[in-house]
Design a protein around this motif. Structure first.
Motif, PDB file in Angstrom:
ATOM      1  N   THR A  35       4.702   3.723  -4.302  1.00  0.00           N
ATOM      2  CA  THR A  35       3.976   2.459  -4.385  1.00  0.00           C
ATOM      3  C   THR A  35       4.683   1.449  -3.495  1.00  0.00           C
ATOM      4  O   THR A  35       5.910   1.460  -3.387  1.00  0.00           O
ATOM      5  CB  THR A  35       3.890   1.926  -5.826  1.00  0.00           C
ATOM      6  OG1 THR A  35       5.206   1.669  -6.314  1.00  0.00           O
ATOM      7  CG2 THR A  35       3.171   2.915  -6.736  1.00  0.00           C
ATOM      8  N   LEU A  51       3.313   6.148   7.448  1.00  0.00           N
ATOM      9  CA  LEU A  51       4.008   7.086   6.580  1.00  0.00           C
ATOM     10  C   LEU A  51       4.832   8.014   7.459  1.00  0.00           C
ATOM     11  O   LEU A  51       4.320   8.573   8.427  1.00  0.00           O
ATOM     12  CB  LEU A  51       2.985   7.900   5.780  1.00  0.00           C
ATOM     13  CG  LEU A  51       3.508   9.035   4.905  1.00  0.00           C
ATOM     14  CD1 LEU A  51       4.378   8.475   3.780  1.00  0.00           C
ATOM     15  CD2 LEU A  51       2.323   9.818   4.332  1.00  0.00           C
ATOM     16  N   PHE A  82      -1.182   4.539   6.729  1.00  0.00           N
ATOM     17  CA  PHE A  82      -1.753   4.672   5.386  1.00  0.00           C
ATOM     18  C   PHE A  82      -2.437   3.396   4.925  1.00  0.00           C
ATOM     19  O   PHE A  82      -3.111   3.379   3.907  1.00  0.00           O
ATOM     20  CB  PHE A  82      -0.697   5.114   4.366  1.00  0.00           C
ATOM     21  CG  PHE A  82       0.346   4.088   4.067  1.00  0.00           C
ATOM     22  CD1 PHE A  82       0.139   3.131   3.080  1.00  0.00           C
ATOM     23  CD2 PHE A  82       1.554   4.085   4.746  1.00  0.00           C
ATOM     24  CE1 PHE A  82       1.107   2.175   2.804  1.00  0.00           C
ATOM     25  CE2 PHE A  82       2.529   3.146   4.469  1.00  0.00           C
ATOM     26  CZ  PHE A  82       2.308   2.192   3.498  1.00  0.00           C
ATOM     27  N   GLY A  98      -0.177  -0.956  -2.040  1.00  0.00           N
ATOM     28  CA  GLY A  98      -0.586   0.380  -1.638  1.00  0.00           C
ATOM     29  C   GLY A  98       0.048   1.453  -2.494  1.00  0.00           C
ATOM     30  O   GLY A  98       1.095   1.243  -3.119  1.00  0.00           O
ATOM     31  N   GLN A  99      -0.613   2.606  -2.534  1.00  0.00           N
ATOM     32  CA  GLN A  99      -0.085   3.776  -3.233  1.00  0.00           C
ATOM     33  C   GLN A  99      -0.371   5.015  -2.406  1.00  0.00           C
ATOM     34  O   GLN A  99      -1.477   5.188  -1.887  1.00  0.00           O
ATOM     35  CB  GLN A  99      -0.712   3.927  -4.615  1.00  0.00           C
ATOM     36  CG  GLN A  99      -0.222   5.165  -5.356  1.00  0.00           C
ATOM     37  CD  GLN A  99      -0.750   5.263  -6.759  1.00  0.00           C
ATOM     38  OE1 GLN A  99      -0.506   4.374  -7.567  1.00  0.00           O
ATOM     39  NE2 GLN A  99      -1.473   6.322  -7.045  1.00  0.00           N
ATOM     40  N   ILE A 100       0.624   5.874  -2.289  1.00  0.00           N
ATOM     41  CA  ILE A 100       0.506   7.135  -1.555  1.00  0.00           C
ATOM     42  C   ILE A 100       0.795   8.263  -2.533  1.00  0.00           C
ATOM     43  O   ILE A 100       1.792   8.223  -3.259  1.00  0.00           O
ATOM     44  CB  ILE A 100       1.509   7.194  -0.383  1.00  0.00           C
ATOM     45  CG1 ILE A 100       1.311   6.007   0.549  1.00  0.00           C
ATOM     46  CG2 ILE A 100       1.384   8.514   0.360  1.00  0.00           C
ATOM     47  CD1 ILE A 100       2.485   5.748   1.469  1.00  0.00           C
ATOM     48  N   TYR A 101      -0.072   9.270  -2.537  1.00  0.00           N
ATOM     49  CA  TYR A 101       0.092  10.439  -3.415  1.00  0.00           C
ATOM     50  C   TYR A 101       0.306  11.666  -2.540  1.00  0.00           C
ATOM     51  O   TYR A 101      -0.481  11.923  -1.623  1.00  0.00           O
ATOM     52  CB  TYR A 101      -1.153  10.619  -4.281  1.00  0.00           C
ATOM     53  CG  TYR A 101      -0.982  11.641  -5.370  1.00  0.00           C
ATOM     54  CD1 TYR A 101      -0.509  11.264  -6.620  1.00  0.00           C
ATOM     55  CD2 TYR A 101      -1.266  12.988  -5.156  1.00  0.00           C
ATOM     56  CE1 TYR A 101      -0.329  12.192  -7.626  1.00  0.00           C
ATOM     57  CE2 TYR A 101      -1.085  13.921  -6.154  1.00  0.00           C
ATOM     58  CZ  TYR A 101      -0.625  13.524  -7.390  1.00  0.00           C
ATOM     59  OH  TYR A 101      -0.442  14.450  -8.380  1.00  0.00           O
ATOM     60  N   TRP A 113      -1.909  14.423   1.831  1.00  0.00           N
ATOM     61  CA  TRP A 113      -1.539  13.162   1.196  1.00  0.00           C
ATOM     62  C   TRP A 113      -2.763  12.272   1.135  1.00  0.00           C
ATOM     63  O   TRP A 113      -3.720  12.461   1.897  1.00  0.00           O
ATOM     64  CB  TRP A 113      -0.373  12.470   1.914  1.00  0.00           C
ATOM     65  CG  TRP A 113      -0.591  12.185   3.379  1.00  0.00           C
ATOM     66  CD1 TRP A 113      -0.381  13.046   4.418  1.00  0.00           C
ATOM     67  CD2 TRP A 113      -1.066  10.970   3.966  1.00  0.00           C
ATOM     68  NE1 TRP A 113      -0.689  12.435   5.616  1.00  0.00           N
ATOM     69  CE2 TRP A 113      -1.110  11.167   5.362  1.00  0.00           C
ATOM     70  CE3 TRP A 113      -1.449   9.740   3.447  1.00  0.00           C
ATOM     71  CZ2 TRP A 113      -1.526  10.171   6.246  1.00  0.00           C
ATOM     72  CZ3 TRP A 113      -1.861   8.747   4.331  1.00  0.00           C
ATOM     73  CH2 TRP A 113      -1.887   8.974   5.705  1.00  0.00           C
ATOM     74  N   SER A 114      -2.756  11.344   0.216  1.00  0.00           N
ATOM     75  CA  SER A 114      -3.853  10.376   0.125  1.00  0.00           C
ATOM     76  C   SER A 114      -3.257   9.021  -0.196  1.00  0.00           C
ATOM     77  O   SER A 114      -2.150   8.921  -0.735  1.00  0.00           O
ATOM     78  CB  SER A 114      -4.863  10.787  -0.948  1.00  0.00           C
ATOM     79  OG  SER A 114      -4.252  10.828  -2.222  1.00  0.00           O
ATOM     80  N   SER A 115      -3.985   7.987   0.175  1.00  0.00           N
ATOM     81  CA  SER A 115      -3.496   6.634  -0.107  1.00  0.00           C
ATOM     82  C   SER A 115      -4.651   5.676  -0.328  1.00  0.00           C
ATOM     83  O   SER A 115      -5.764   5.901   0.150  1.00  0.00           O
ATOM     84  CB  SER A 115      -2.613   6.120   1.042  1.00  0.00           C
ATOM     85  OG  SER A 115      -3.378   5.913   2.202  1.00  0.00           O
ATOM     86  N   ASN A 117      -4.981   1.287  -0.235  1.00  0.00           N
ATOM     87  CA  ASN A 117      -4.234   0.105   0.181  1.00  0.00           C
ATOM     88  C   ASN A 117      -5.189  -1.076   0.265  1.00  0.00           C
ATOM     89  O   ASN A 117      -6.315  -0.936   0.726  1.00  0.00           O
ATOM     90  CB  ASN A 117      -3.620   0.367   1.558  1.00  0.00           C
ATOM     91  CG  ASN A 117      -2.659  -0.708   1.993  1.00  0.00           C
ATOM     92  OD1 ASN A 117      -1.483  -0.486   2.056  1.00  0.00           O
ATOM     93  ND2 ASN A 117      -3.138  -1.887   2.314  1.00  0.00           N
TER      94      ASN A 117
END
Length: 167
Positions: A35, A51, A82, A98-101, A113-115, A117
């Motif tokens: 995050t 990223l 991202f 933002g959040q990146i998974y 990966w996904s995000s 924002n």
């Protein structure tokens, strides 16, 4: 499916910096979540955020869905962006979120990966990005970097790295 989140590391910048990097990530979790609440110092309304996996922004592809309240669209690119962060000419003291998974970060296949924002500029702009990305490298991920595309992240920018264990 129940999952547990464990905070691996938290960073709050005390001074401006071009990036935040989490390194030495243990291989004991199933997935990772990052995050970010950030703001850039570039003289613009926003700045792109990249990223970096294992120190690399190469071998990335992504599909982006975006909207700003009056228009929406999508684009495919070969970058590791991202999302965007508020920057120096956006509303004072506003930060993007933002959040990146990153699932299966220790696996031996390419890493998806996904995000999501969002950033805003005092009702003149509110933008959301949803990204599906692929890092075409099969190595386990041992470091995750968040890079400011131009200039630096300002003091007060925060980032958190979580490990996820699936039940």
């Amino acid at each position: 499916m129940a999952a547990t989140y464990e905070l691996i590391e938290s960073v709050t910048l005390g001074s401006a910096a071009a990036s935040v990097t989490f390194s030495g990530i243990p291989g004991t979790f199933d997935d990772l979540v990052v995050t970010v609440s950030g703001r850039g110092d570039t003289a613009a309304p926003s700045v792109s955020c990249y990223l970096a996996l294992n120190g690399s922004t190469a071998n990335m592809t992504r599909r982006v869905l975006y909207g700003d309240g009056s228009s929406a669209g999508s684009v495919s690119t070969s970058t590791s962006i991202f999302g965007d962060a508020c920057a120096a000419t956006s509303t004072s003291n506003s930060f993007s979120s933002g959040q990146i998974y990153i699932p299966n970060y220790t696996g031996s296949t390419n890493k998806s990966w996904s995000s999501t924002n969002v950033y805003e500029n005092n009702a003149t702009a509110a933008v959301m990005h949803a990204v599906a990305g692929l890092w075409s490298i099969t190595s386990a991920i041992t470091s995750v970097g968040i890079n400011c595309g131009t200039g630096n992240f300002v003091s007060g920018t925060t980032a958190h790295l979580y490990g996820i264990t699936k039940a």
